[in-house]
Design a protein around this motif. Structure first.
Motif, PDB file in Angstrom:
ATOM      1  N   LYS A  99       2.691  55.491  69.616  1.00 51.51           N
ATOM      2  CA  LYS A  99       3.237  56.734  69.054  1.00 51.51           C
ATOM      3  C   LYS A  99       2.821  57.928  69.906  1.00 51.51           C
ATOM      4  O   LYS A  99       3.631  58.763  70.300  1.00 51.51           O
ATOM      5  CB  LYS A  99       2.790  56.921  67.596  1.00 51.51           C
ATOM      6  N   CYS A 100       1.541  57.982  70.217  1.00 55.30           N
ATOM      7  CA  CYS A 100       1.015  59.072  71.047  1.00 55.30           C
ATOM      8  C   CYS A 100       1.656  59.044  72.434  1.00 55.30           C
ATOM      9  O   CYS A 100       2.043  60.091  72.975  1.00 55.30           O
ATOM     10  CB  CYS A 100      -0.500  58.928  71.126  1.00 55.30           C
ATOM     11  N   ASP A 103       5.280  60.230  72.178  1.00 54.08           N
ATOM     12  CA  ASP A 103       5.322  61.685  71.931  1.00 54.08           C
ATOM     13  C   ASP A 103       5.064  62.457  73.224  1.00 54.08           C
ATOM     14  O   ASP A 103       5.712  63.460  73.502  1.00 54.08           O
ATOM     15  CB  ASP A 103       4.263  62.097  70.890  1.00 54.08           C
ATOM     16  N   LYS A 104       4.087  62.011  74.001  1.00 50.98           N
ATOM     17  CA  LYS A 104       3.702  62.780  75.191  1.00 50.98           C
ATOM     18  C   LYS A 104       4.594  62.489  76.392  1.00 50.98           C
ATOM     19  O   LYS A 104       4.892  63.380  77.171  1.00 50.98           O
ATOM     20  CB  LYS A 104       2.243  62.463  75.565  1.00 50.98           C
ATOM     21  N   GLY A 106       7.653  60.540  76.444  1.00 53.46           N
ATOM     22  CA  GLY A 106       9.083  60.298  76.245  1.00 53.46           C
ATOM     23  C   GLY A 106       9.451  58.891  76.674  1.00 53.46           C
ATOM     24  O   GLY A 106       8.609  58.115  77.150  1.00 53.46           O
ATOM     25  N   GLY A 159      12.363  55.966  67.763  1.00 54.82           N
ATOM     26  CA  GLY A 159      11.710  56.411  68.993  1.00 54.82           C
ATOM     27  C   GLY A 159      11.989  55.655  70.282  1.00 54.82           C
ATOM     28  O   GLY A 159      12.672  56.160  71.176  1.00 54.82           O
TER      29      GLY A 159
END
Lengths: 209, 209
Positions: A99-100, A103-104, A106, A159
């Protein structure tokens, strides 16, 4: 214990369970495994948003600790769900940190992590975790889906779906029909296992009546 | 509170502090900032190994939560130390997950993560965290060292030192004299800040006598 009162005794209405999520879509997806089956008469599943710590470590360790912590926040058995995306060339990383990383970095950034490697294979893993009460040992239902990390193709709300092409397919998760995806996905497989567990639990209860 | 009794009152001998680590080398390194200074008369620092959870999140968040948790396990103020290695092209990742990434991928594997990028710059970050008691707000002392991620060169006992070349140098941390490295390193800079904090604390105590 409150959780045992509300879920243990036979013939007292449906067994209550709490899915720890603020995401109604995830609840709906979970409920869909019961639709049109006897399970719907045996269980009442609601959701609750609880702000839980994310630990570092192996996915199984993280899931166990999280659902045990979650069980402290509800008066019924607790259910949590966690997803990892594991690149084989990176020995399973980013794994539970996906997830991290998404998010950072892409989608393209995730794909770039494998630039140095020929091996682009990966697996997606979903763990549904169940904990009867804060003192119980958690149970895990692990679903895996093997595939390959590709340059982003397709667009959907999930995502990293556009960079994951499941084994045996020439489409990414994002390019697949949702129903088809659910049949083969990590989440679909974990839910299947969870369903079998719920059926066995319900049967046991019926027999004890 | 026990921790306040043992560290607060003036004229009662040295202020006791506990550095949360099982690594005697880290304790020695910490004690070296006091050597030959007045600080050595004001403080008594011991170490204790405590098995603490590693959380996911930003380095500062992780450090604050960890030292606050640590303070519950000791009867003095607690000190913890955490290191991140942040690749600029990866928006600061692996960051606080560097230990896990190094363990799984090794030095060359860390270097490979940047294969898709021209920008090989990075920074190493060390956070010393201090928490007076479980109810206190933690204080952080952050040291950064900018540099570049290179193919492994040199050999020393510190994990990723062979792939980190500090800005303005043509040697990696692993190829540098330890004393020289400590002058410019993330850890050295964080320790400098911590030292200033301890000096101010000691001065305040002397004045109140």
């Amino acid at each position: 214990m409150e959780s045992q009162q509300s879920s243990g005794a036979a013939g007292e209405g449906p067994i209550e369970l709490t899915f720890i999520t603020g995401n109604k879509k995830k609840l709906e997806e979970f409920l869909s495994i019961m639709e049109g089956t006897e399970l719907a008469t045996h269980y009442k599943v609601t959701n609750k948003e609880v702000n839980l710590d994310e630990l570092q470590g192996d996915a199984e360790f993280i899931a166990k600790r999280k659902v045990k912590e979650a069980a402290k926040h509800v008066s019924t058995p607790a259910i949590t769900e966690d997803v990892s995306l594991c690149f084989n060339a990176l020995k399973g990383l980013p794994g539970p940190y996906i997830k991290c990383f998404l998010d950072k970095l892409g989608r393209q950034g995730l794909h770039n992590l494998l630039a140095a490697y020929e091996d682009k294979t990966a697996y997606a893993q979903c763990i549904y975790a169940y904990c009867e009460s804060p003192d119980s040992e958690p149970q895990l239902f692990v679903g895996k889906c093997e595939g390959t990390i590709v340059a982003p193709r397709g667009e959907n709300m999930f995502g990293w779906d556009p960079i994951f092409q499941p084994k045996g397919y020439d489409t990414t998760f994002a390019e697949m029909d949702l129903e088809e995806k659910n049949k083969i996905s990590h989440r679909g497989k974990a839910l299947e296992q969870f369903k079998a567990f719920l059926e066995a639990k319900a049967n046991k209860r019926v027999k004890s009546e």
